[in-house]
Design a protein around this motif. Structure first.
Motif, short mmCIF file in Angstrom:
data_model
loop_
_atom_site.label_atom_id
_atom_site.label_comp_id
_atom_site.label_asym_id
_atom_site.label_seq_id
_atom_site.Cartn_x
_atom_site.Cartn_y
_atom_site.Cartn_z
N GLU A 1 0.84 -1.21 0.00
CA GLU A 1 0.00 0.00 0.00
C GLU A 1 0.87 1.25 0.00
O GLU A 1 0.59 2.21 -0.73
CB GLU A 1 -0.89 0.01 1.25
CG GLU A 1 -2.24 -0.61 1.06
CD GLU A 1 -3.10 -0.41 2.29
OE1 GLU A 1 -3.35 0.75 2.70
OE2 GLU A 1 -3.54 -1.41 2.83
N PHE B 1 1.01 3.97 -2.93
CA PHE B 1 0.77 5.37 -2.63
C PHE B 1 1.96 6.23 -3.08
O PHE B 1 1.79 7.31 -3.66
CB PHE B 1 0.51 5.55 -1.13
CG PHE B 1 0.13 6.95 -0.76
CD1 PHE B 1 -1.10 7.49 -1.14
CD2 PHE B 1 1.01 7.76 -0.04
CE1 PHE B 1 -1.44 8.77 -0.80
CE2 PHE B 1 0.67 9.06 0.28
CZ PHE B 1 -0.56 9.57 -0.09
N GLN C 1 1.83 6.67 -6.77
CA GLN C 1 0.83 7.68 -7.12
C GLN C 1 1.38 9.08 -6.86
O GLN C 1 1.21 9.99 -7.66
CB GLN C 1 -0.46 7.47 -6.33
CG GLN C 1 -1.58 8.43 -6.69
CD GLN C 1 -2.01 8.28 -8.14
OE1 GLN C 1 -2.10 7.16 -8.67
NE2 GLN C 1 -2.27 9.42 -8.79
#
Length: 159
Positions: free
Chosen positions: A24, A28, A31
Motif C-alpha cells: 500500500e 501510494f 501515485q
C-alpha cells in the motif's frame, strides 16, 4: 533543496513491527511520484508560457516605446514645419507689403507728375488762347481801323 520524483522513488522506510502494509505504501508512493512528475511538467510548461508571454510583452513594450518616440519626433517635425511656415508666411507678407508700398509710391509719383503736366498744359492752353485772342483782336482792330478804309478808297481811285 526541493524533493524530486527520484527522491520519492528511492526513499526507504525502516521496518517495524506492526508497520504499514508495504504494498500500500509503495502504491501510494507511486501515485505521489506520478502526480509530482505531472506537477513538475505543468510547472515547466507554465514557466515556458510565462517566458514566452514575457518575451511578447517585452516585444510590445519595445514597439510601444518606438511608437512613442516616433510620435514625439513626428510632433516635433510638425511643430518645426508649422513654425517655418509661419516665418515664411510672415516674410511673404512683408515682401508683399514692401511691393505694395513701392507700387503705391510709384503711382503717387506718376500721379503727381501727370497732375503737374496737366497744370502745365492748362497754362500753355491759356497762354495760347490769350495770344490767339490778342491776335484776333489785333486783326479785328486792323480791319476796323482807318487804314483799311484808306486802302479801299485808294483802290477805288485806281479803278
Amino acid at each position: 533543496m526541493p524533493l524530486t520524483p527520484l527522491d520519492i522513488h528511492n526513499k526507504e522506510f525502516g521496518k517495524r513491527l506492526r508497520g504499514y502494509d508495504e504494498d500500500e505504501v509503495n502504491e501510494f508512493l507511486d501515485q505521489i511520484i506520478k502526480d509530482f512528475e505531472m506537477y513538475i511538467r505543468e510547472n515547466k510548461e507554465l514557466q515556458n508560457q510565462v517566458a514566452a508571454l514575457q518575451e511578447r510583452l517585452d516585444h510590445f513594450a519595445n514597439i510601444e516605446e518606438t511608437l512613442s518616440k516616433t510620435i514625439i519626433v513626428a510632433q516635433e517635425a510638425a511643430d518645426e514645419l508649422r513654425n517655418n511656415s509661419k516665418k515664411e508666411a510672415q516674410l511673404i507678407i512683408k515682401e508683399a507689403e514692401k511691393n505694395a508700398d513701392r507700387i503705391i509710391n510709384e503711382s503717387l509719383s506718376k500721379s503727381r507728375k501727370i497732375a503737374l503736366e496737366i497744370e502745365e498744359l492748362k497754362k500753355q492752353a491759356s497762354i495760347y488762347r490769350t495770344r490767339f485772342r490778342t491776335l484776333v483782336e489785333a486783326q479785328l482792330e486792323l480791319l476796323s481801323g482807318d487804314q483799311w478804309d484808306s486802302l479801299e478808297t485808294r483802290e477805288a481811285e485806281r479803278e
